[in-house]
Design an enzyme around this catalytic site. Structure first.
Site, PDB file in Angstrom:
ATOM      1  N   ASP A  87       1.005  -1.251  -0.113  1.00 33.01           N
ATOM      2  CA  ASP A  87       0.013   0.079  -0.019  1.00 33.01           C
ATOM      3  C   ASP A  87       0.994   1.164   0.050  1.00 33.01           C
ATOM      4  O   ASP A  87       1.728   1.076  -0.506  1.00 33.01           O
ATOM      5  CB  ASP A  87      -0.789  -0.098   1.034  1.00 33.01           C
ATOM      6  CG  ASP A  87      -2.048   0.887   1.309  1.00 33.01           C
ATOM      7  OD1 ASP A  87      -3.326   0.535   0.422  1.00 33.01           O
ATOM      8  OD2 ASP A  87      -1.963   1.988   1.714  1.00 33.01           O
TER       9      ASP A  87
ATOM     10  N   ASP B 160      -7.283  -8.375  -5.134  1.00 32.29           N
ATOM     11  CA  ASP B 160      -6.817  -6.914  -4.659  1.00 32.29           C
ATOM     12  C   ASP B 160      -7.250  -5.967  -5.979  1.00 32.29           C
ATOM     13  O   ASP B 160      -5.999  -5.829  -6.525  1.00 32.29           O
ATOM     14  CB  ASP B 160      -5.576  -6.852  -4.189  1.00 32.29           C
ATOM     15  CG  ASP B 160      -5.383  -5.381  -3.687  1.00 32.29           C
ATOM     16  OD1 ASP B 160      -6.537  -4.855  -3.121  1.00 32.29           O
ATOM     17  OD2 ASP B 160      -4.374  -4.929  -3.778  1.00 32.29           O
TER      18      ASP B 160
ATOM     19  N   HIS C 114      -6.140  -7.431  -0.149  1.00 32.61           N
ATOM     20  CA  HIS C 114      -5.332  -6.311  -0.141  1.00 32.61           C
ATOM     21  C   HIS C 114      -4.329  -6.571   0.970  1.00 32.61           C
ATOM     22  O   HIS C 114      -3.077  -6.289   0.789  1.00 32.61           O
ATOM     23  CB  HIS C 114      -5.910  -5.241   0.081  1.00 32.61           C
ATOM     24  CG  HIS C 114      -5.201  -3.741  -0.043  1.00 32.61           C
ATOM     25  ND1 HIS C 114      -4.435  -3.278  -1.401  1.00 32.61           N
ATOM     26  CD2 HIS C 114      -4.840  -2.857   0.779  1.00 32.61           C
ATOM     27  CE1 HIS C 114      -3.921  -2.335  -0.920  1.00 32.61           C
ATOM     28  NE2 HIS C 114      -4.127  -1.961   0.154  1.00 32.61           N
TER      29      HIS C 114
END
Length: 328
Positions: free
Chosen positions: A134, A279, A309
């Site tokens: 991320d 994801d 994710h």
């Protein structure tokens, strides 16, 4: 309750009480701290990091994203430490046990990079294997672009490095690219997420956890995700991150990512992508890294099956073993 105009001023910085972190499931690690600053913000901030395993072991640096904290890496930390690695997992400023600025515009992509860079240089970390997910990608890779000699390898998992470039059209699961000189095409879900971060009266970290994992993590784990953010003053950094995603090629964050790409496109040390099969927001970015980073050529890139994710929650130990086998 109505706060009077002449009421108490909001503090510049707040700190989550230590007792909130007691007895979290799967997180027995003692805290470590480092004071960090940036040239354009003189406020000294205490940055927290987990530091497990032998101090003279090869370093693995784990960097989280939005809206998680070092708790995300708990399943990997003990695997790495037991294998003889020095396992370091940071809490970015505004997250976990790190200090939290209360004025959200003070959180910028450039400052996040410099805060983490300050920790890396103060600890004099070298021969580092970076694991980033991320926002841990733009931040961690941003540090690498400024301190490349300190990094020996990279594992990029479900991360992004947005430039808003027109060349990205048709290459990403969630579109973010220029369309002509005046317009940009942006995925609706991404725009909704950015707006939700500002409009939601109750913005909780665990809300993201529930929608971005494949497995049922359970209420105790969800509660641990929310522990660092007991009130709105503690959530400024968490609310700001979605707004820092570069949605246009003229965004200042896009320029930072272009600078990072310029270094990565010359980075010849081992670079592994470890993206998951569930994801959509990051789908396509694994190909960008594989094709543009020289060190990614010929590496055993993998897709983590049955993982969302936050693959660290869905298959943390399995991913850690994949990384160990690769490093070996």
């Amino acid at each position: 309750m109505t706060v009077p105009v002449d009421g108490p001023e909001v503090p510049d910085v707040v700190r989550t009480a230590d007792e909130r972190f007691a007895a979290l499931p799967g997180y027995p690690f003692k805290p470590n701290y480092c004071e960090v600053v940036t040239e354009d913000l003189s406020i000294p901030l205490r940055m927290h990091y987990v530091d497990e395993g032998p101090r003279d072991g090869p370093v693995i640096l784990m960097v989280h994203g939005e809206p998680s904290w070092s708790y995300l890496y708990r399943k990997l930390i003990h695997v790495f430490a037991e294998a003889g690695y020095r396992a370091i997992a940071v809490d970015l400023i505004g997250f976990g046990r790190s200090d939290k600025l209360t004025f959200s515009p003070r959180y910028t992509a450039a400052r996040h990079i410099e805060w983490l860079r300050s920790l890396v240089t103060q600890l004099d970390l070298r021969g580092v294997t970076l694991i980033c997910q991320d926002w841990g990608g733009p931040v961690g890779l941003g540090v690498l672009s400024r301190e490349a000699d300190r990094f020996a390898a990279v594992v990029a998992g479900n991360t992004i490095l947005h430039t808003g470039s027109a060349e990205l059209e048709g290459q990403l699961g969630w579109s973010v690219h220029a369309r002509g000189d005046e317009n940009s095409e942006v995925n609706k879900a991404l725009l909704d997420w950015a707006r939700h971060s500002q409009r939601s009266e109750y913005f909780e970290a665990s809300d993201s956890l529930h929608v971005a994992t494949v497995t049922d993590v359970g209420p105790e784990i969800a509660k641990a995700w929310d522990v660092p953010f007991p009130g709105e003053w503690h959530k400024a950094g968490m609310r700001q991150f979605p707004l820092l995603i570069p949605l246009t090629d003229t965004d200042e964050g896009a320029d930072i990512c272009r600078q990072t790409w310029a270094v990565l496109e010359q980075f010849e040390r081992p670079f592994l992508t470890l993206f998951s099969d569930s994801d959509p927001p990051t789908r396509g970015w694994e190909t960008q890294f594989q094709e543009r980073v020289p060190g990614a050529q010929g590496q055993p890139h993998q897709v983590l099956e049955r993982a969302g994710h936050y693959w660290q929650e869905d298959c943390g130990e399995r991913a850690a073993q994949i990384i160990l086998d690769w490093l070996a």
